[in-house]
Design a protein around this motif. Structure first.
Motif, mmCIF file in Angstrom:
data_model
loop_
_atom_site.group_PDB
_atom_site.id
_atom_site.type_symbol
_atom_site.label_atom_id
_atom_site.label_comp_id
_atom_site.label_asym_id
_atom_site.label_seq_id
_atom_site.Cartn_x
_atom_site.Cartn_y
_atom_site.Cartn_z
ATOM 1 N N LEU A 6 6.595 11.234 -15.686
ATOM 2 C CA LEU A 6 7.862 11.852 -16.091
ATOM 3 C C LEU A 6 7.900 13.327 -15.672
ATOM 4 O O LEU A 6 8.925 13.819 -15.186
ATOM 5 C CB LEU A 6 8.041 11.723 -17.603
ATOM 6 N N ILE A 7 6.775 14.018 -15.848
ATOM 7 C CA ILE A 7 6.702 15.426 -15.443
ATOM 8 C C ILE A 7 6.838 15.542 -13.926
ATOM 9 O O ILE A 7 7.577 16.405 -13.419
ATOM 10 C CB ILE A 7 5.379 16.058 -15.937
ATOM 11 N N LEU A 8 6.167 14.655 -13.189
ATOM 12 C CA LEU A 8 6.281 14.647 -11.727
ATOM 13 C C LEU A 8 7.733 14.367 -11.305
ATOM 14 O O LEU A 8 8.268 15.011 -10.393
ATOM 15 C CB LEU A 8 5.331 13.589 -11.151
ATOM 16 N N HIS A 9 8.347 13.417 -11.990
ATOM 17 C CA HIS A 9 9.758 13.080 -11.740
ATOM 18 C C HIS A 9 10.625 14.330 -11.927
ATOM 19 O O HIS A 9 11.494 14.629 -11.102
ATOM 20 C CB HIS A 9 10.152 11.974 -12.718
ATOM 21 N N GLY A 10 10.339 15.074 -12.988
ATOM 22 C CA GLY A 10 11.092 16.306 -13.263
ATOM 23 C C GLY A 10 10.866 17.363 -12.194
ATOM 24 O O GLY A 10 11.807 18.026 -11.761
ATOM 25 N N LEU A 11 9.629 17.498 -11.757
ATOM 26 C CA LEU A 11 9.320 18.515 -10.727
ATOM 27 C C LEU A 11 9.994 18.182 -9.393
ATOM 28 O O LEU A 11 10.544 19.062 -8.721
ATOM 29 C CB LEU A 11 7.798 18.622 -10.539
ATOM 30 N N VAL A 12 9.940 16.915 -9.030
ATOM 31 C CA VAL A 12 10.604 16.492 -7.784
ATOM 32 C C VAL A 12 12.113 16.733 -7.909
ATOM 33 O O VAL A 12 12.763 17.185 -6.957
ATOM 34 C CB VAL A 12 10.302 15.001 -7.480
ATOM 35 N N ALA A 13 12.635 16.455 -9.100
ATOM 36 C CA ALA A 13 14.064 16.657 -9.327
ATOM 37 C C ALA A 13 14.442 18.135 -9.199
ATOM 38 O O ALA A 13 15.514 18.462 -8.675
ATOM 39 C CB ALA A 13 14.463 16.125 -10.700
ATOM 40 N N VAL A 14 13.566 19.034 -9.651
ATOM 41 C CA VAL A 14 13.845 20.473 -9.533
ATOM 42 C C VAL A 14 13.911 20.878 -8.055
ATOM 43 O O VAL A 14 14.815 21.601 -7.629
ATOM 44 C CB VAL A 14 12.759 21.304 -10.265
ATOM 45 N N LEU A 16 14.572 18.910 -5.548
ATOM 46 C CA LEU A 16 15.781 18.280 -4.995
ATOM 47 C C LEU A 16 17.023 19.079 -5.368
ATOM 48 O O LEU A 16 17.909 19.306 -4.529
ATOM 49 C CB LEU A 16 15.883 16.843 -5.527
ATOM 50 N N LEU A 17 17.056 19.517 -6.618
ATOM 51 C CA LEU A 17 18.189 20.301 -7.108
ATOM 52 C C LEU A 17 18.357 21.574 -6.278
ATOM 53 O O LEU A 17 19.477 21.931 -5.875
ATOM 54 C CB LEU A 17 17.930 20.661 -8.571
ATOM 55 N N GLY A 18 17.235 22.258 -6.005
ATOM 56 C CA GLY A 18 17.290 23.488 -5.206
ATOM 57 C C GLY A 18 17.791 23.214 -3.801
ATOM 58 O O GLY A 18 18.672 23.922 -3.294
ATOM 59 N N ALA A 19 17.258 22.164 -3.170
ATOM 60 C CA ALA A 19 17.638 21.861 -1.785
ATOM 61 C C ALA A 19 19.110 21.478 -1.678
ATOM 62 O O ALA A 19 19.841 22.006 -0.828
ATOM 63 C CB ALA A 19 16.753 20.737 -1.251
ATOM 64 N N ILE A 20 19.551 20.582 -2.542
ATOM 65 C CA ILE A 20 20.934 20.092 -2.429
ATOM 66 C C ILE A 20 21.935 21.180 -2.826
ATOM 67 O O ILE A 20 23.029 21.261 -2.267
ATOM 68 C CB ILE A 20 21.134 18.788 -3.263
ATOM 69 N N THR A 21 21.546 22.040 -3.779
ATOM 70 C CA THR A 21 22.457 23.115 -4.186
ATOM 71 C C THR A 21 22.625 24.125 -3.048
ATOM 72 O O THR A 21 23.751 24.542 -2.735
ATOM 73 C CB THR A 21 21.923 23.818 -5.456
ATOM 74 N N HIS A 22 21.515 24.516 -2.420
ATOM 75 C CA HIS A 22 21.573 25.420 -1.266
ATOM 76 C C HIS A 22 22.492 24.848 -0.193
ATOM 77 O O HIS A 22 23.361 25.529 0.347
ATOM 78 C CB HIS A 22 20.177 25.607 -0.680
ATOM 79 N N GLN A 23 22.271 23.578 0.112
ATOM 80 C CA GLN A 23 23.017 22.947 1.196
ATOM 81 C C GLN A 23 24.506 22.850 0.856
ATOM 82 O O GLN A 23 25.361 23.104 1.713
ATOM 83 C CB GLN A 23 22.442 21.553 1.452
ATOM 84 N N THR A 24 24.801 22.486 -0.397
ATOM 85 C CA THR A 24 26.199 22.332 -0.796
ATOM 86 C C THR A 24 26.924 23.674 -0.750
ATOM 87 O O THR A 24 28.044 23.762 -0.237
ATOM 88 C CB THR A 24 26.283 21.732 -2.219
ATOM 89 N N VAL A 25 26.267 24.697 -1.269
ATOM 90 C CA VAL A 25 26.894 26.027 -1.262
ATOM 91 C C VAL A 25 27.105 26.499 0.181
ATOM 92 O O VAL A 25 28.167 27.023 0.534
ATOM 93 C CB VAL A 25 26.044 27.035 -2.059
ATOM 94 N N ALA A 26 26.098 26.271 1.017
ATOM 95 C CA ALA A 26 26.213 26.680 2.421
ATOM 96 C C ALA A 26 27.335 25.916 3.120
ATOM 97 O O ALA A 26 27.996 26.449 4.015
ATOM 98 C CB ALA A 26 24.896 26.458 3.138
ATOM 99 N N ALA A 27 27.539 24.659 2.728
ATOM 100 C CA ALA A 27 28.559 23.845 3.379
ATOM 101 C C ALA A 27 29.963 24.185 2.903
ATOM 102 O O ALA A 27 30.932 24.028 3.650
ATOM 103 C CB ALA A 27 28.271 22.366 3.129
ATOM 104 N N TRP A 28 30.092 24.642 1.668
ATOM 105 C CA TRP A 28 31.418 24.853 1.074
ATOM 106 C C TRP A 28 31.860 26.309 1.000
ATOM 107 O O TRP A 28 33.052 26.600 1.060
ATOM 108 C CB TRP A 28 31.464 24.279 -0.351
ATOM 109 N N ALA A 51 18.483 18.420 5.100
ATOM 110 C CA ALA A 51 18.848 17.002 4.968
ATOM 111 C C ALA A 51 17.623 16.104 4.811
ATOM 112 O O ALA A 51 17.598 15.229 3.930
ATOM 113 C CB ALA A 51 19.694 16.563 6.155
ATOM 114 N N ASN A 52 16.609 16.315 5.653
ATOM 115 C CA ASN A 52 15.402 15.479 5.548
ATOM 116 C C ASN A 52 14.752 15.624 4.177
ATOM 117 O O ASN A 52 14.349 14.630 3.556
ATOM 118 C CB ASN A 52 14.389 15.867 6.625
ATOM 119 N N ALA A 53 14.638 16.877 3.741
ATOM 120 C CA ALA A 53 14.009 17.137 2.442
ATOM 121 C C ALA A 53 14.800 16.475 1.315
ATOM 122 O O ALA A 53 14.211 15.867 0.403
ATOM 123 C CB ALA A 53 13.911 18.642 2.200
ATOM 124 N N VAL A 54 16.124 16.563 1.391
ATOM 125 C CA VAL A 54 16.961 15.974 0.345
ATOM 126 C C VAL A 54 16.766 14.459 0.297
ATOM 127 O O VAL A 54 16.604 13.874 -0.784
ATOM 128 C CB VAL A 54 18.452 16.334 0.564
#
Lengths: 153, 121
Positions: A6-14, A16-28, A51-54
Motif C-alpha cells: 500500500l505504501i509502495l502504491h502510494g509512492l508510485v501514485a505520488v 505519477l501525480l507529479g508527472a501527469i500534473t506537469h504535463q497537463t499544465v504544460a499542455a494547457w 508520456a513514457n513515465a506516465v
C-alpha cells in the motif's frame, strides 16, 4: 506485506501525480508567464518526455492497487459497510471505474505524445487532462479511504 | 518515427470501445469472471454470493467483479479496434479529435450514475 504494498502504491501514485500534473499544465497553460517565473518554469517542461513515465507509473500503480484491492475487499470494506460509510464506498467504487477507463485510454494517450507529434495539440491536451483528472481523483479517494480507518487499525 | 496511422486508429478506437464496453459491462452485470478473495477462487461470469444461498453469504464470501468488468472491456475492445483500424483513414480522421476524450468522459459520467445509490443512503 499488504501495508508495504500500500505504501509502495502510494509512492508510485505520488510520482505519477507529479508527472501527469506537469504535463497537463504544460499542455494547457498559456505561454504568457515569464520564462524565469515559477509558473513559467513549471510549464516549460518537455511534455512528450513525460508520456513514457506516465504510462509506466500508471500501469504499475494500477497493478499494485489491483493487488491491494483484494485485501481491501476482505478486511476494510466490510468495516466501512458496518459503520455506514456509504459515500466513501461509492467514491472508492468510482475510483475503480475511472482507473479502469484510464487503463483503456493509455495506448491512445501514449501514441498521441510520440514524436513527431501526429495528433492535434487540443486532442492531446484533452486526453491528458482526462487522465490527470483520473489520477488526481484516484489519489484523493485513496487517501480518503486510508484516513477513514487510520493506519494499522 | 511516426506510428502508423492504422496503429493510431486502433489505439483511439480501443480507448473509446474500452470505455463504452466497461460501462455496458457495469450496467449489464457482464463481468468475464468473478473473484472471491476470501475463498481464493475465480469463477467464470458474474456471480453474486447471495444468489447461491442467502444474503449473509455476501459478508462471508464477498465477490469482486471489477477485474471481470475490466477484462470484459479489455478483450471486447480488441475486435472493435481491429475493425476500425481496417476502415479507410478518411472515414475516421475527424472522429478521434473529439471521441478520444469525449467517450471516456461520457463513460465516467455513466459510472457516476451507476454509483448514485451509494450517495442516496
Amino acid at each position: 506485506m499488504v501495508t508495504a504494498l500500500l505504501i509502495l502504491h502510494g509512492l508510485v501514485a505520488v510520482a505519477l501525480l507529479g508527472a501527469i500534473t506537469h504535463q497537463t499544465v504544460a499542455a494547457w497553460a498559456p505561454a504568457g508567464a515569464g520564462p524565469k517565473s515559477f509558473f513559467g518554469r513549471f510549464r516549460a517542461v518537455p511534455s512528450p518526455a513525460f508520456a513514457n513515465a506516465v504510462v509506466v507509473l500508471y500501469a504499475v500503480s494500477a497493478l499494485l492497487g489491483g493487488i491491494v484491492y483484494l485485501d481491501f475487499r476482505i478486511d476494510v470494506r466490510p468495516i466501512l459497510e458496518r459503520d455506514g460509510h456509504w459515500q466513501a464506498i461509492g467514491l472508492f467504487d468510482l475510483k475503480e471505474h475511472f482507473i479502469a477507463i484510464g487503463l483503456g485510454l493509455l495506448p491512445a494517450y501514449w501514441l498521441s505524445w510520440r514524436r513527431p507529434l501526429a495528433v492535434s495539440g487540443w486532442t492531446r491536451a484533452a486526453m491528458t487532462a482526462v487522465l490527470a483528472f483520473i489520477v488526481w481523483f484516484g489519489f484523493l479517494m485513496g487517501h480518503v479511504m486510508n484516513n477513514i480507518l487510520g493506519f494499522g487499525s | 518515427m511516426t506510428a502508423p496511422p492504422k496503429l493510431h486508429s486502433f489505439a483511439f478506437a480501443y480507448a473509446c470501445a474500452f470505455a463504452a464496453l466497461y460501462v455496458i459491462a457495469l450496467f449489464r452485470d457482464a463481468a468475464l469472471f468473478t473473484v472471491y478473495p476470501s475463498l481464493g477462487i475465480v469463477l467464470w461470469g458474474s456471480r453474486h454470493s447471495r444468489d447461491v444461498a442467502d444474503p449473509a453469504l455476501g459478508f462471508l464470501a464477498p465477490e469482486m467483479l471489477w477485474y471481470g468488468w475490466a477484462a470484459t472491456a479489455a478483450i471486447g475492445a480488441v475486435p472493435v479496434g481491429l475493425v476500425v483500424a481496417l476502415l479507410p483513414d478518411r472515414w475516421t480522421r475527424r472522429l478521434w479529435p473529439v471521441a478520444s476524450w469525449a467517450v471516456p468522459v461520457c463513460a465516467m459520467i455513466g459510472c457516476v450514475y451507476f454509483e448514485l445509490p451509494w450517495f442516496r443512503r
